[in-house]
Design a protein around this motif. Structure first.
Motif, PDB file in Angstrom:
ATOM      1  N   ALA B  81     -38.016  14.116  11.865  1.00 56.11           N
ATOM      2  CA  ALA B  81     -36.811  14.206  11.034  1.00 56.11           C
ATOM      3  C   ALA B  81     -35.606  14.650  11.864  1.00 56.11           C
ATOM      4  O   ALA B  81     -34.519  14.092  11.732  1.00 56.11           O
ATOM      5  N   THR B  82     -35.783  15.667  12.731  1.00 57.91           N
ATOM      6  CA  THR B  82     -34.650  16.097  13.545  1.00 57.91           C
ATOM      7  C   THR B  82     -34.254  14.988  14.520  1.00 57.91           C
ATOM      8  O   THR B  82     -33.074  14.785  14.782  1.00 57.91           O
ATOM      9  N   ASN B  92     -32.709   4.994   9.120  1.00 62.07           N
ATOM     10  CA  ASN B  92     -33.271   4.476   7.873  1.00 62.07           C
ATOM     11  C   ASN B  92     -34.452   3.535   8.122  1.00 62.07           C
ATOM     12  O   ASN B  92     -35.428   3.557   7.396  1.00 62.07           O
ATOM     13  N   PHE B  93     -34.330   2.753   9.190  1.00 59.90           N
ATOM     14  CA  PHE B  93     -35.434   1.857   9.555  1.00 59.90           C
ATOM     15  C   PHE B  93     -36.706   2.658   9.832  1.00 59.90           C
ATOM     16  O   PHE B  93     -37.767   2.376   9.277  1.00 59.90           O
ATOM     17  N   PHE B  94     -36.589   3.706  10.673  1.00 63.38           N
ATOM     18  CA  PHE B  94     -37.756   4.533  10.972  1.00 63.38           C
ATOM     19  C   PHE B  94     -38.307   5.173   9.698  1.00 63.38           C
ATOM     20  O   PHE B  94     -39.508   5.218   9.471  1.00 63.38           O
ATOM     21  N   GLN B  95     -37.409   5.649   8.869  1.00 65.26           N
ATOM     22  CA  GLN B  95     -37.820   6.335   7.645  1.00 65.26           C
ATOM     23  C   GLN B  95     -38.652   5.415   6.753  1.00 65.26           C
ATOM     24  O   GLN B  95     -39.695   5.814   6.227  1.00 65.26           O
ATOM     25  N   CYS B 162     -41.844  13.948   6.513  1.00 65.89           N
ATOM     26  CA  CYS B 162     -40.743  13.555   7.374  1.00 65.89           C
ATOM     27  C   CYS B 162     -39.524  13.138   6.551  1.00 65.89           C
ATOM     28  O   CYS B 162     -38.402  13.572   6.809  1.00 65.89           O
ATOM     29  N   VAL B 163     -39.772  12.325   5.531  1.00 65.24           N
ATOM     30  CA  VAL B 163     -38.679  11.826   4.705  1.00 65.24           C
ATOM     31  C   VAL B 163     -38.012  12.971   3.937  1.00 65.24           C
ATOM     32  O   VAL B 163     -36.789  13.044   3.822  1.00 65.24           O
ATOM     33  N   ALA B 167     -34.141  14.251   4.487  1.00 69.55           N
ATOM     34  CA  ALA B 167     -33.178  14.374   3.384  1.00 69.55           C
ATOM     35  C   ALA B 167     -32.572  15.775   3.370  1.00 69.55           C
ATOM     36  O   ALA B 167     -31.375  15.943   3.136  1.00 69.55           O
ATOM     37  N   ALA B 168     -33.391  16.788   3.621  1.00 67.01           N
ATOM     38  CA  ALA B 168     -32.891  18.164   3.624  1.00 67.01           C
ATOM     39  C   ALA B 168     -31.946  18.399   4.796  1.00 67.01           C
ATOM     40  O   ALA B 168     -30.891  19.020   4.648  1.00 67.01           O
TER      41      ALA B 168
END
Lengths: 277, 281
Positions: B81-82, B92-95, B162-163, B167-168
């Motif tokens: 995430a970081t 966004n693609f990775f997410q 991770c997602v 978002a956080a």
């Protein structure tokens, strides 16, 4: 927000993200590649590309997993659950968001507690109780179980959408002589409909994929869901893994397509309520 | 009037969850095969569990599971995430890709790993063996079965965390990060002193949920090993399920369920306290 970093940092970051990407995609790629291979080729090398594409695996998967029947069962169960969760859930979410009843706090606590209750805590008496009333192998009964299990999550998510509706709209409608029901149905529902769609997608995903309850309560050949039918098919020792992977793809593909098309709704919905500020 | 609006939800929930849950607590003090009349046996079910090595094994496995899942997927999720903050446009693609395993049915994920990766006949393990490298199917060894299952669940699960963390992280105020950068903080320092503290409430909530979920884990264990070989990967939920439906020892199963619930209870109280805060605003 985002970070701007040096070239070296950006390089390391992209390599790490790419490695995680490969780890994520590897088993999925194996599923796709091997769904088009004859059994002998899989045994030889699960990593090789198919020498010629065996679409026949999908035909056999369809009949072996009785998908004509079991996919319809899954669709019916999923649709029924969505309907039940969205209708009962939006009513409750409306009341909780607007604090329409004095016991809203107790109700909220109760619902939060029931989201964390282990299925085993209610599964056994429920099963033997259902058995006594002849409700085993009854998809409607299972839809009610799903509704009980998924509603608290759906209500908490829907509640945030109801909270976002301006109070003035409600007051104006009431002054104009609308009944409480009309306020709910004509003022609130149209505004929160994106929320209801999000909830429908997520509850649909959960019901479509659900395993423990479906395998316990729907055991008759004609009542199996697609996922349970797949589980039984793939558990037979003699099974052809090309056919099993083809069957897996048949179940997964509609979900993945929906997910890619509506990713924001899925991700925001499932993550909703988990991000604390 | 509005009380009627909550009636359907409440009715369904009470009939399906609350009443059977109370019955489970009662059944824990009875001997019952699911058909004939239950016989009151007091604390016998719990006493039997106390002396049952499978029970302790299952409980221990749940504790190991909790520790693994408190560390590995949360670390992986935070790391990715970081890093996605740096990746910016491709984030966004990775997410979306990382989230894919979350939406695949557990039964399917379980079988893909079992047949295509772990199997010595049709999987990668077999391929490696044929290359002359000594590699066993982790699911058939008593020493590694639990970890073999955990790997599958990790693969299935970490993308969700991770997602959520991503978002956080995006809600951390930009000024805070800029201030840190102006004062010369490196990338790692920014993570350590600004980003992680900024999303601590989310991390805490996910850790509470991890403890609750870890005592509920069922699907992958049931699908991959059914608790075997020789109970080495048994967890409390599969132990309870087998007791109820294979051995028809429903009283014993209920007693195990009560134990599962007690372990989840502390975490549940924390969870409700964290979640209920926002309802008071």
């Amino acid at each position: 927000m985002s970070l701007s970093e040096s070239r070296l940092t950006r390089f390391i970051v992209h390599v790490t993200l790419a490695v995680l990407l490969l780890i994520t995609l590897f088993p999925i790629a194996l599923m796709i590649v091997n769904s088009l291979k004859p059994s002998a080729e899989i045994v030889q090398n699960p990593l090789s590309f198919p020498s010629d594409l065996r679409w026949d695996n999908f035909v056999r998967a369809w009949s072996d997993a009785n998908f004509g029947r079991t996919l319809a069962n899954s669709a019916l169960l999923t649709g029924l659950t969505i309907l039940l969760v969205c209708s009962t859930g939006s009513l409750t979410a409306y009341v909780l968001a607007r604090r329409k009843i004095r016991t809203w706090k107790i109700l909220t606590f109760y619902l939060l507690a029931s989201t964390t209750a282990p299925i085993q805590l209610f599964l056994f008496p429920l099963y033997f109780g259902f058995a006594r009333f002849g409700l085993i192998n009854n998809p409607v009964a299972v839809a009610f179980i799903y509704t009980a299990v998924y509603s608290p999550f759906a209500i908490m998510l829907l509640r945030t959408y109801f909270l976002a509706v301006p109070k003035e709209l409600e007051e104006a409608a009431l002054i104009d002589g609308a009944s409480h029901w009309q306020v709910f149905a004509r003022v609130f529902l149209p505004i929160v409909s994106p929320g209801i769609l999000t909830v429908a997608l997520i509850i649909g995903l959960y019901s479509w994929n659900e395993f423990l309850i479906a395998t316990t309560f729907l055991q008759g050949q004609d009542q199996l869901t697609a996922v349970v039918s797949f589980f039984l098919l793939s558990g037979q020792y003699s099974s052809d893994w090309g056919v099993i992977m083809a069957a897996a793809l048949i179940i997964v593909l509609p979900i993945v397509i929906l997910f890619v098309l509506l990713q924001r709704r899925f991700i925001d919905g499932m993550a909703g309520g988990s991000v604390k500020g | 009037m509005h009380r009627l609006y909550v009636l359907p939800t409440l009715l369904i929930n009470v009939v399906i969850i609350a009443i059977p849950a109370l019955l489970t607590v009662m059944l824990a003090f009875f001997e019952w095969d699911g058909i004939s009349d239950p016989i009151f046996v007091g604390l016998d079910n719990f006493r039997a569990l106390w002396g049952d090595s499978v029970f302790w094994r299952a409980l221990g496995n749940n504790v190991i599971w909790t520790i693994i899942f408190l560390i590995v997927p949360i670390a992986m999720g935070l790391l990715a995430a970081t890093m996605m903050l740096v990746a910016r446009r491709s984030a966004n693609f990775f997410q979306v890709i990382y989230f894919l395993p979350v939406i695949i049915a557990t039964a399917i994920t379980g079988r893909v790993w079992q047949g295509m990766i772990y199997s010595p006949v049709t999987g990668i393990t077999g391929l490696v063996q044929r290359l002359g490298i000594d590699l066993a199917n982790p699911l058939t060894e008593t020493s590694s079965a639990l970890y073999g299952i955990a790997v599958v669940d990790l693969w299935h699960w970490w993308g969700f965390l991770c997602v959520i963390f991503f978002a956080a992280l995006r809600q951390v105020r930009a000024e805070q990060i800029e201030a840190a950068r102006v004062e010369g903080a490196t990338f790692l320092q920014t993570i350590r002193y600004v980003l992680l503290p900024g999303i601590m409430p989310t991390i805490t909530l996910m850790m509470i949920m991890t403890v609750i979920w870890s005592f509920l884990v069922f699907d992958f264990v049931y699908i991959l090993t059914q608790g075997g070989p020789a109970y080495s990967s048994e967890v409390l939920s599969t132990f309870a399920y087998r007791s109820a439906f294979y051995d028809l020892a429903v009283g014993k199963a209920a007693a195990i369920s009560v134990v599962i619930s007690l372990f989840g209870l502390a975490a549940t109280v924390l969870y409700i306290r964290v979640q209920a805060k926002e309802f008071d605003q």
